[in-house]
Design a protein around this motif. Structure first.
Motif, PDB file in Angstrom:
ATOM      1  N   ALA A  60       0.830  -1.215   0.000  1.00 49.80           N
ATOM      2  CA  ALA A  60       0.000   0.000   0.000  1.00 49.80           C
ATOM      3  C   ALA A  60       0.857   1.255   0.000  1.00 49.80           C
ATOM      4  CB  ALA A  60      -0.930  -0.011   1.217  1.00 49.80           C
ATOM      5  N   ILE A  61       1.991   1.218   0.705  1.00 52.28           N
ATOM      6  CA  ILE A  61       2.873   2.386   0.766  1.00 52.28           C
ATOM      7  C   ILE A  61       3.475   2.642  -0.607  1.00 52.28           C
ATOM      8  CG2 ILE A  61       5.085   3.219   1.697  1.00 52.28           C
ATOM      9  CD1 ILE A  61       4.250   1.743   4.356  1.00 52.28           C
ATOM     10  N   SER A  62       3.948   1.559  -1.240  1.00 50.07           N
ATOM     11  CA  SER A  62       4.597   1.770  -2.532  1.00 50.07           C
ATOM     12  C   SER A  62       3.584   2.162  -3.601  1.00 50.07           C
ATOM     13  CB  SER A  62       5.402   0.522  -2.943  1.00 50.07           C
ATOM     14  OG  SER A  62       4.500  -0.555  -3.100  1.00 50.07           O
ATOM     15  N   GLU A  63       2.323   1.723  -3.458  1.00 49.35           N
ATOM     16  CA  GLU A  63       1.314   2.066  -4.463  1.00 49.35           C
ATOM     17  C   GLU A  63       0.766   3.495  -4.298  1.00 49.35           C
ATOM     18  OE1 GLU A  63      -0.204  -2.532  -4.717  1.00 49.35           O
ATOM     19  OE2 GLU A  63      -1.638  -1.017  -4.076  1.00 49.35           O
ATOM     20  N   ASN A  64       0.986   4.129  -3.135  1.00 56.40           N
ATOM     21  CA  ASN A  64       0.376   5.446  -2.880  1.00 56.40           C
ATOM     22  C   ASN A  64       1.399   6.474  -2.396  1.00 56.40           C
ATOM     23  OD1 ASN A  64      -2.645   4.769  -3.230  1.00 56.40           O
ATOM     24  ND2 ASN A  64      -1.908   3.202  -1.794  1.00 56.40           N
TER      25      ASN A  64
ATOM     26  N   LYS B  76       1.841   9.531  -3.112  1.00 59.01           N
ATOM     27  CA  LYS B  76       1.302  10.872  -2.831  1.00 59.01           C
ATOM     28  C   LYS B  76       0.824  10.974  -1.374  1.00 59.01           C
ATOM     29  CE  LYS B  76      -0.984  14.833  -4.119  1.00 59.01           C
ATOM     30  NZ  LYS B  76      -1.425  15.213  -2.803  1.00 59.01           N
ATOM     31  N   ALA B  77       0.091   9.954  -0.959  1.00 57.43           N
ATOM     32  CA  ALA B  77      -0.431   9.950   0.418  1.00 57.43           C
ATOM     33  C   ALA B  77       0.704   9.898   1.425  1.00 57.43           C
ATOM     34  CB  ALA B  77      -1.346   8.734   0.624  1.00 57.43           C
ATOM     35  N   VAL B  78       1.750   9.150   1.078  1.00 56.81           N
ATOM     36  CA  VAL B  78       2.904   9.054   1.976  1.00 56.81           C
ATOM     37  C   VAL B  78       3.554  10.426   2.133  1.00 56.81           C
ATOM     38  CG1 VAL B  78       5.186   8.007   2.291  1.00 56.81           C
ATOM     39  CG2 VAL B  78       3.290   6.619   1.387  1.00 56.81           C
ATOM     40  N   GLU B  79       3.695  11.129   0.985  1.00 64.19           N
ATOM     41  CA  GLU B  79       4.295  12.468   1.023  1.00 64.19           C
ATOM     42  C   GLU B  79       3.464  13.407   1.899  1.00 64.19           C
ATOM     43  OE1 GLU B  79       7.295  13.526  -0.020  1.00 64.19           O
ATOM     44  OE2 GLU B  79       7.476  11.357  -0.409  1.00 64.19           O
ATOM     45  N   ASP B  80       2.174  13.376   1.665  1.00 65.48           N
ATOM     46  CA  ASP B  80       1.266  14.237   2.437  1.00 65.48           C
ATOM     47  C   ASP B  80       1.407  14.002   3.937  1.00 65.48           C
ATOM     48  OD1 ASP B  80       0.344  15.239   0.106  1.00 65.48           O
ATOM     49  OD2 ASP B  80      -1.608  14.174   0.129  1.00 65.48           O
ATOM     50  N   PHE B  81       1.479  12.730   4.292  1.00 69.16           N
ATOM     51  CA  PHE B  81       1.603  12.403   5.716  1.00 69.16           C
ATOM     52  C   PHE B  81       2.891  12.951   6.290  1.00 69.16           C
ATOM     53  CE2 PHE B  81       2.994   9.481   9.133  1.00 69.16           C
ATOM     54  CZ  PHE B  81       1.968   9.723  10.038  1.00 69.16           C
TER      55      PHE B  81
ATOM     56  N   GLN C 137      -4.976   7.639   6.971  1.00 66.29           N
ATOM     57  CA  GLN C 137      -6.239   6.880   6.947  1.00 66.29           C
ATOM     58  C   GLN C 137      -6.480   6.281   5.563  1.00 66.29           C
ATOM     59  OE1 GLN C 137      -7.740   5.935   9.512  1.00 66.29           O
ATOM     60  NE2 GLN C 137      -6.448   7.237  10.786  1.00 66.29           N
ATOM     61  N   PHE C 138      -6.080   7.016   4.556  1.00 62.81           N
ATOM     62  CA  PHE C 138      -6.269   6.519   3.204  1.00 62.81           C
ATOM     63  C   PHE C 138      -5.469   5.235   2.992  1.00 62.81           C
ATOM     64  CE2 PHE C 138      -5.030   6.356  -1.293  1.00 62.81           C
ATOM     65  CZ  PHE C 138      -6.291   6.307  -1.870  1.00 62.81           C
ATOM     66  N   ILE C 139      -4.224   5.233   3.499  1.00 63.22           N
ATOM     67  CA  ILE C 139      -3.366   4.053   3.329  1.00 63.22           C
ATOM     68  C   ILE C 139      -3.936   2.880   4.132  1.00 63.22           C
ATOM     69  CG2 ILE C 139      -1.003   3.153   3.513  1.00 63.22           C
ATOM     70  CD1 ILE C 139      -0.095   6.169   3.467  1.00 63.22           C
ATOM     71  N   VAL C 140      -4.404   3.184   5.349  1.00 61.90           N
ATOM     72  CA  VAL C 140      -5.005   2.122   6.186  1.00 61.90           C
ATOM     73  C   VAL C 140      -6.183   1.496   5.436  1.00 61.90           C
ATOM     74  CG1 VAL C 140      -6.269   1.629   8.336  1.00 61.90           C
ATOM     75  CG2 VAL C 140      -4.282   3.155   8.370  1.00 61.90           C
ATOM     76  N   GLY C 141      -6.959   2.365   4.815  1.00 57.87           N
ATOM     77  CA  GLY C 141      -8.122   1.901   4.048  1.00 57.87           C
ATOM     78  C   GLY C 141      -7.714   0.936   2.958  1.00 57.87           C
ATOM     79  N   GLN C 142      -6.612   1.255   2.293  1.00 58.46           N
ATOM     80  CA  GLN C 142      -6.140   0.368   1.225  1.00 58.46           C
ATOM     81  C   GLN C 142      -5.773  -0.996   1.776  1.00 58.46           C
ATOM     82  OE1 GLN C 142      -6.308   1.266  -2.073  1.00 58.46           O
ATOM     83  NE2 GLN C 142      -7.391   2.974  -1.111  1.00 58.46           N
ATOM     84  N   VAL C 143      -5.125  -1.001   2.946  1.00 57.19           N
ATOM     85  CA  VAL C 143      -4.728  -2.273   3.572  1.00 57.19           C
ATOM     86  C   VAL C 143      -5.978  -3.076   3.940  1.00 57.19           C
ATOM     87  CG1 VAL C 143      -3.530  -3.354   5.522  1.00 57.19           C
ATOM     88  CG2 VAL C 143      -2.543  -1.327   4.416  1.00 57.19           C
TER      89      VAL C 143
END
Lengths: 472, 465
Positions: A424-428, A430-435, A444-450
């Motif tokens: 999930a981290i490698s696929e997103n 943008k969200a990682v950067e934002d965090f 929360q978005f990444i958690v949702g993906q998991v």
């Protein structure tokens, strides 16, 4: 109303009639329970039709029911049950008098608190027979004739008269709800088929408490509507308000005048000479006391003190007898706070979605306990539990076996979870950067993906921890 | 042949009940054209006779029933036009018991409308006045006038079911010269009795002899689970007391009942009868009932009319009985039906009773009358500590002529009950037996017993026959 000095803006007193859930009528052996699709005037005999020569005999069960209500409301019970004849001519009256109680009611001087804790005085509780039903084929005010159905004639009623202690339409509704809860807890009233009606005496400060009586309001929702309408009407027409009797037209949502000048009604009461005085012995009362169930208000107190629930949860659980009883069984096996949350929020949500009440629930407490134990022991996620609960409402099954069969168990394998997180981290990115830039919500978005990858079987709290660790 | 012998012969097969009843029906139909003792004569008596219980204690016995007592399928009007066409869907408990023991119901006897009278002269509109069996110019007494009249006049064994609220069994028994036994309140079920004053109404037998009345009471007495005021006490074998002597029986002679307002010659006849009882060993002594004699009448009329005015409310032309053309609202319709179908005395008592229970007057009249009743009961109870029975004339005079009755005001008519209201308001059993004749007319003597002491009445009453 008594001669109390009023101070509040609105003063309301209620006279409530509730039908007792006995098998037979108050003074004859006719069944009180309506058959499906029954014809009018078929569930009758010479007594409830008032034929010449017929005589009444008191149904003892109905007296017990009324006594239980008196006990629940903390009334002083009079030890002699005396019936009187209340005389007036009306087409729904089989005898042109109603067998009721007059000087000495069954119970007096009780009290019932509404949900805010405010006590409402009960002036009296007495027993009487229901008249027949009048059918207005073209509507109450339009019909040129009425039909009479005596199937209801002679049903046992209790009349509960309150002190003028209610100060708003909301309080009146609340009181009715509390009273219905008591009736249900005592199992003396059938909420599905039983009739509960109120007459309300209402006055406001602006009219110097000119009393208006509103007749025949059915149910607790209607009482709030009717009284709100009437309060607004009285505030608007202040000086024109006169002492009178009005009726509530539920369809048109308004009250209308029945009788203007309020003369003291003349019923010419005499003691009913066909009935002997029924002695209410202390032993009888004591044996009924032993049978008295714990009521909603006692349960609320117990739930908040013993089970440490917050008061609102406790009140909601206690208000419905079946829900409260279910909760008590579940709380024996599962943490009460967790049980309370699941029953009051999730179970009620699912039931309402399916248009059901607690009494319609097909699953029993064993199923609920199994399910909540798995939640308590972290074996399944909340999402899985909700899903199972939705299915349980449709048909009963063992949640444990279901979980075993479908593999819906929570993922306990950390390595498997870590793999999902890494993906999930490698696929997103943008969200990682934002965090990293300080946007807490992005995680929360990444958690949702998991959660999606794990089909809801991952523990979101744990996922959150793993992701935070990996991003840092 | 007395009633008991007759029943024995039916049971033995010596008399055929159907043949007998045919002759009875012929006689009463003929008599009725002359005397009006029936409001309705049964058209199924012979059919009943073919299906009776031949082993019953009343096997084959013709029984007439006061109009106010419901007989299933037989028009029961309580003497009122407002109940025209009303055929009860059930038998009164007393009637059911009569049938179970083999009795045959021969008809409904005439009465004052709803029992409102002391002579059977307050007839409902369209009803014929029953005439005294001895002198047709005179009244039968009331309100069970038809029962008294036919009991005296019929030549066959027969018993009638009468009903008393304030003296309606004793009065016609006295005027017609038969036995009337009014039981303790609650001894006989009132189920199926069209109410006058429910706390006072009693069904009781009228017969040619004390033995017949005793036999009938044995059958109709007893607890009825459908009637709350019926007493759950064992029933005595009253007929066993016919043979018992009265040595040492203590009889109180009511002083006030031989004084002002009571015909001297009637008093003398009754005193003669009392001395006959003394000759047979009874001990007599004068006793006074001041409260009862003074306040009995007003208390009785307030209580009975208060109750009657609620009982009669149901007659409004809606569910049964007489109807009128439907027009206007229910209030006007009910008023029309009641105004045009209730008689004058019924209207008077409805108004009196409604007034007595209205707010503002209720305490002064209705409630006070109830209190007076309690005091009257106490007065009697005290006297019965000392006496087995009380004795007095039944009525203040012999049967009056209709021409004299017409001259009486309602209040003067009410005063005719002065001797009978006491035991009636106190719920005490009482018996009227014939004590002799005056100008050819019968004179009745009344004996009153303590609650449930009907057996003593039978014991002493039987000795005077």
């Amino acid at each position: 109303m008594t001669g109390k000095k009023f101070t509040s803006d609105v003063v309301i007193g209620l006279e409530i009639h509730a039908e007792l859930d006995t098998d037979t009528k108050l003074f004859c052996g006719c069944s009180r329970k309506a058959e499906e699709d029954e014809e009018p005037n078929t569930r009758t005999c010479e007594v409830c039709l008032g034929h010449p020569g017929s005589k009444p005999v008191v149904n003892k069960k109905s007296v017990e029911f009324a006594l239980k209500l008196c006990l629940a409301l903390g009334c002083r019970i009079n030890l002699e049950l005396i019936f009187s004849r209340k005389s007036y001519f009306y087409p729904d009256m089989a005898k042109n008098y109603q067998i009721s109680q007059y000087e000495i009611p069954l119970g007096e001087k009780g009290e019932l608190a509404i949900s805010t804790g405010k006590p409402i005085g009960i002036t009296r509780v007495h027993m009487e027979e229901d008249p027949a039903a009048l059918i207005h084929p073209a509507g109450m005010r339009e019909s040129s004739y009425v039909l009479v159905d005596y199937n209801r004639s002679g049903d046992p009623l209790v009349e509960i008269v309150t002190e003028p202690d209610l100060a708003s339409a909301e309080e009146a509704r609340d009181f009715m709800k509390q009273l219905i809860s008591v009736l249900e807890y005592l199992e003396i009233f059938d909420i599905d088929t039983g009739i509960i009606k109120a007459d309300a005496n209402i006055s406001i400060k602006d009219t110097r408490y000119t009393r208006v009586e509103i007749k025949n309001i059915t149910g607790f929702k209607e009482i709030e509507r009717a009284l709100k309408y009437e309060i607004a009407r009285q505030k608007e027409f202040k000086d024109e308000i006169v002492q009178e009797t009005r009726a509530w037209d539920s369809e048109k949502a308004m009250t209308f005048s029945l009788r203007k000048k309020e003369v003291e009604e003349e019923y010419g009461y005499i003691i009913d000479p066909d009935l002997t005085i029924t002695e209410i012995t202390k032993d009888w009362i004591e044996s009924l006391k032993k049978d008295m169930p714990e009521l909603a208000q006692q349960k609320t107190e117990k739930f908040s003190k013993e089970y440490k629930l917050d008061v609102q949860d406790a009140q909601i659980l206690a208000a419905d007898r079946l829900l409260a009883e279910l909760f008590e069984k579940v709380a024996e096996e599962v943490d009460p706070v967790l049980a309370a949350r699941w029953l009051r929020r999730e179970l009620m949500r699912v039931l309402h979605y399916n248009n059901q009440e607690v009494r319609d629930l097909v699953a029993d407490e064993k199923h609920i306990i199994e399910l909540l134990k798995m939640v308590e022991e972290n074996e399944i996620t909340d999402a899985t539990a909700k899903e199972i609960l939705e299915k349980l409402v449709e048909n009963p099954f063992s949640p444990k076996q279901y979980v075993a069969k479908t593999g819906a168990r929570k993922i306990a394998d950390t390595k498997q979870l870590e793999r999902f997180c890494e993906e999930a981290i490698s696929e997103n990115p943008k969200a990682v950067e934002d965090f990293k830039a300080g946007e807490e919500k992005a995680i929360q978005f990444i958690v949702g993906q998991v959660m999606r990858k794990s089909k809801g079987q991952a523990d979101p709290k744990k996922v959150n921890e793993i992701i935070k660790e990996k991003i840092r | 042949m007395n009633t008991i012998e007759f029943i024995q012969k039916i049971r033995n097969g010596e008399i055929d009940p159907a043949e007998n009843i045919a002759r009875v029906m012929e006689e009463i139909s003929k008599l009725n054209k002359e005397y009006n003792h029936f409001n309705m004569i049964a058209d199924d008596a012979e059919k009943q006779a073919k299906n009776i219980n031949l082993k019953g204690r009343l096997a084959g016995l013709p029984v007439s029933v006061k109009d106010c007592i419901c007989v299933k399928g037989m028009e029961s009007r309580s003497g009122s036009k407002i109940l025209s066409g009303y055929k009860p869907v059930f038998d009164a408990t007393a009637v059911r018991k009569v049938r179970e023991e083999g009795g045959i119901i021969i008809g409904k006897t005439s009465q004052d409308e709803f029992g409102f009278g002391s002579f059977s002269s307050n007839m409902g509109e369209g009803f014929e006045t029953p005439l005294n069996p001895v002198d047709k110019k005179r009244a039968c007494g009331g309100s069970s006038g038809g029962s008294g009249g036919i009991t005296a006049k019929i030549s066959f064994p027969h018993i009638s079911l009468g009903e008393s609220t304030g003296g309606s069994i004793a009065s016609p028994a006295s005027f017609c010269g038969v036995t009337g036994l009014c039981p303790t309140y609650g001894r006989v079920s009132r189920y199926g009795l069209i109410d006058y004053g429910n706390s006072l109404d009693k069904i009781g037998p009228m017969a040619k002899s004390v033995s017949g009345a005793a036999l009938m009471l044995e059958i109709i007495a007893g607890h009825d689970k459908n009637e709350s005021t019926s007493l759950d006490k064992p029933v005595d074998a009253y007929t066993d007391y016919l043979q018992k002597d009265i040595k040492g029986m203590r009889i109180g002679v009511i002083r006030e009942a031989f004084g002002e307002g009571i015909d001297d010659e009637v008093s003398e006849k009754v005193k003669d009868a009392i001395s006959r009882l003394e000759d047979m060993g009874a001990k007599t002594e004068e006793v006074s009932l001041p409260l009862t004699m003074k306040y009995g009448i007003p208390a009785y009329y307030l209580i009975s009319t208060s109750e009657a005015s609620t009982n009669l409310a149901k007659f409004c032309g809606m569910r049964y009985g007489k109807t009128e053309e439907l027009e206007d609202g229910f209030n006007k319709y009910f008023s029309k039906v009641r105004s045009s179908n209730l008689g004058e005395e019924a209207k008077r008592r409805i108004m009196l009773g409604t007034f007595a229970r209205m707010a503002g007057y209720r305490d002064a009249y209705y409630i006070k009358a109830l209190k007076v009743r309690s005091m009257i009961i106490k007065e009697y109870k005290k006297v019965f500590k000392k006496f087995d029975l009380l004795a007095s004339p039944t009525m203040p005079s012999i049967a009056p002529k209709f021409s004299d009755i017409e001259k009486l005001s309602p209040l003067q008519q009410y005063m005719m009950d002065v001797l009978t209201v006491g035991p009636n308001i106190a719920g005490l059993p009482h018996l009227s037996v014939n004590a002799g004749e005056l100008k050819g007319m019968p004179v009745g003597m009344m004996m009153v017993g303590d609650h449930l002491e009907e057996k003593k009445l039978v014991q002493a009453g039987g000795k005077l026959e």
